[in-house]
Design an enzyme around this catalytic site. Structure first.
Site, PDB file in Angstrom:
ATOM      1  N   GLU A 190      21.381  82.010  -1.976  1.00 24.18           N
ATOM      2  CA  GLU A 190      20.082  82.427  -2.513  1.00 24.18           C
ATOM      3  C   GLU A 190      20.113  82.547  -4.034  1.00 24.18           C
ATOM      4  OE1 GLU A 190      19.971  82.001   1.099  1.00 24.18           O
ATOM      5  OE2 GLU A 190      21.200  83.766   0.714  1.00 24.18           O
ATOM      6  N   ASN A 308      22.979  77.486   4.372  1.00 22.69           N
ATOM      7  CA  ASN A 308      21.719  76.849   4.020  1.00 22.69           C
ATOM      8  C   ASN A 308      21.773  76.095   2.691  1.00 22.69           C
ATOM      9  OD1 ASN A 308      21.763  79.746   2.945  1.00 22.69           O
ATOM     10  ND2 ASN A 308      20.114  78.855   1.744  1.00 22.69           N
ATOM     11  N   ASP A 350      16.206  78.345   6.820  1.00 24.13           N
ATOM     12  CA  ASP A 350      17.381  79.159   6.511  1.00 24.13           C
ATOM     13  C   ASP A 350      18.247  79.384   7.742  1.00 24.13           C
ATOM     14  OD1 ASP A 350      19.108  80.684   4.843  1.00 24.13           O
ATOM     15  OD2 ASP A 350      18.224  82.536   5.616  1.00 24.13           O
TER      16      ASP A 350
END
Length: 618
Positions: A190, A308, A350
């Site tokens: 992220e 991801n 995700d």
């Protein structure tokens, strides 16, 4: 388990036996819990059976140890001989407890980490455990520092900085020791970090090899013999409308095997078709490696999954986005990839693929089973990656109709594709996955896997997000809600060859505690509403439960000391499932959607959750 695998397991435990003997403990493999999931195969299975279906009703709390740290306590302690090793959430303290003298603290280690690290840790301040080998305890600190401690004294032997927090890179994974190497990974999907798996020499910490999740083949450590048995895994694209699928209303139609273009090189670059606001997409591609690693000594292959692709907005990264969302098998000595299979090409939800890969044998078959966040359970030939089974863990999974066994490609349902500035409703499972990092267990006795489950769906809206080094880069807003069963969790027994559940129990909340299976025909796990449970492994019947002080996100384990079997588990709510509770977040989409879904957990848990080790015996 075959004779050859038992022999390989004996060799890998030699250093453990030597240390146990030096500590004055009896030389028994089963008495120890010497790896995050007990053994190289990640089965979390113990042959101890003093606690069994007949005696478990007499199980009582034997002792507890408060860590003094709040937030999520994932993973499990280690037991080597007469010493039990405890780890905590940030700041990742370590304690060595003397099992011969009422769990007296022999030594402790308190890392010096900047408090700022907490601000860049995704999904709570967790650590998934310790590793042991060569007389050393290995700790992967949240700040990227890998530390080797003398197992008897706690003195630091060496340390190695493997990640730079200034870029948003951190660590939450447990390290693993295989032969003469300690392996560790990377968190930061992220934050647009390009992650990797790396191997360090167990004696002095020098880097032996590093394999990135995406980039040129030389960076990913892919050679000419990669995917030899399944060259179609190395296709340039597995979907028909790579560009058309990235517009409003667009989708991805899977290509049949005869239309795939393979094998192709440098797919870790060529399947990222559009720069992502800064540089090339693959350079900030994510692919975090924060889960569990397994190892087959006979094949000398290490197995793990990547997470991801960055960013969560799929429209800015057309293409398959290899090698995110991939199961890899690598030569332990060189790091070269033997095979790699991407589970969710061009991820839109995700659905990290970092969950454990459990190794097991069926007759002469050498198998590997993986329960993915995307809701499918996979069984492969671990020698070459050939896909044998890909089945939905639960009928509520709807983002794909099925996985084509000939190609390994999921057939997506266009109704649940996600796009920028478009809210997509009723996607199942939610980003938490049908199962997240909470590891399953496998029992060679029953031939079944025991799987903790999440049962949530979501609304998902991808949004524009600019990459800034060291800053969060999510690019999506989502909310979660219970799936069609009306509950948020479950626990099941799974047949890895048939691809079907043998039994399934509903749970009111996601089961975020890792499973333990034993020769006593029992399976153990903990829940977010503070229960620690024992089930009959054959029927799923609840045989015993105990309510601990905080929700369980740790993994059940067992050991024996002086002829008596014990069962242990961490309590201390947290992880992604409890981060909103721990931080006092209340808006529906806070905590990446968990605040609204898990609001009722506040009725069972003080916040933040206090960490403790709970140990039970007869």
């Amino acid at each position: 388990m075959s004779k050859s695998n038992r022999f390989s397991g004996l060799i890998s435990y030699l250093s453990i036996l030597i240390t146990a003997h030096a500590h004055g403990a009896p030389l028994s493999l089963e008495d120890n819990w010497a790896s995050p999931r007990k053994d190289n195969f990640n089965q979390a299975y113990s042959r101890l059976k003093q606690i069994n279906a007949s005696t478990v009703g007499k199980l009582q709390l034997a002792w507890t140890f408060s860590t003094g740290i709040t937030r999520g306590h994932e993973g499990a302690p280690l037991v080597i001989g007469d010493i039990l090793y405890v780890h905590t959430a940030f700041p990742n303290n370590v304690y060595a407890l003397d099992l011969n003298h009422q769990q007296k603290i022999i030594w402790s280690y308190f890392p010096k980490q900047s408090e700022d690290i907490q601000g860049i840790l995704c999904c709570d301040n967790v650590s998934r455990g310790l590793a042991y080998g060569d007389g050393k305890i290995f700790l992967q600190q949240n700040n990227g520092m890998l530390v080797a401690l003398d197992s008897r004294t706690g003195q630091k032997v060496w340390e190695k900085q493997v990640n730079d927090p200034k870029t948003g890179a951190t660590n939450t994974n447990a390290p693993y020791v295989f032969k003469d190497k300690v392996l560790t990974g990377c968190s930061g999907g992220e934050f647009g970090v390009r992650c990797f798996l790396a191997a360090y020499a167990i004696n002095d910490g020098h880097e032996v090899w590093k394999a990135y999740s995406m980039g040129p083949d030389k960076d990913v450590r892919i050679g000419p013999d990669f995917n030899q048995a399944n060259p179609h895994y190395s296709a340039l694209s597995v979907y028909e409308d790579v560009h058309g699928g990235n517009k409003e209303g667009g989708a991805f139609k899977a290509l049949s095997k005869d239309r795939l273009v393979f094998p192709e090189k440098d797919l870790g670059v060529r399947t990222w078709l559009k720069p992502q606001a800064a540089g090339n997409g693959w350079e900030h591609g994510g692919g975090p490696v924060w889960g569990w690693f397994s190892y087959d000594p006979a094949l000398n292959l290490v197995y793990y999954g990547t997470g991801n692709p960055s960013v969560w907005n799929p429209d800015v990264r057309p293409g398959d986005n290899k090698w995110a969302m991939t199961l890899f098998a690598r030569d332990l000595d060189t790091g070269m990839a033997k095979w790699g299979y991407q589970l969710t090409p061009h991820d839109e939800w995700d659905y990290d693929s970092v969950n454990e890969i459990i190794l097991w044998d069926h007759g002469k078959q050498k198998l590997a089973t993986h329960f993915d966040r995307n809701g499918f359970a996979y069984t492969l030939d671990r020698r070459d990656g050939t896909l044998l089974v890909a089945a939905k863990m639960h009928p509520f999974v709807n983002w794909a109709t099925h996985v084509d066994l000939a190609t390994g490609v999921p057939q997506k349902d266009s109704r649940y594709s996600t796009h920028e500035d478009q809210e997509t409703a009723n996607i199942c499972p939610a980003a938490l996955g049908a199962k997240d990092e909470q590891p399953a267990a496998y029992s060679p006795k029953s031939g079944m896997f025991y799987v903790p489950l999440n049962h949530l769906c979501m609304r998902y809206e991808a949004v524009e997000a600019k990459y800034v080094a060291g800053q969060p880069w999510a690019g999506a807003s989502l909310t979660m809600f219970p799936g069609p069963d009306g509950v948020m969790g479950g626990f099941m027994a799974w047949d890895g060859l048939k691809g079907e559940a043998k039994w399934y129990n509903r749970e009111p909340y996601p089961v975020w505690g890792g499973a333990l299976a034993t020769a006593g025909n029992l399976v153990f796990y903990g829940t977010l509403d503070r229960w620690f449970k024992a089930l009959d492994a054959r029927s799923g019947k609840l045989l015993w439960q105990f309510q601990v002080g905080s929700g369980v996100v740790g993994n059940a384990m067992t050991y024996a000391h002086h002829g008596k079997q014990y069962i242990g588990v961490y309590s201390g709510i947290g992880g992604w499932a409890g981060i909103a509770l721990n931080q006092g977040l209340t808006q529906e989409s806070d905590g990446a959607g968990t605040a609204g879904a898990f609001r009722d957990l506040a009725k069972y848990n003080a916040a933040p959750g206090g960490g403790a080790l709970n140990v039970f015996g007869l």
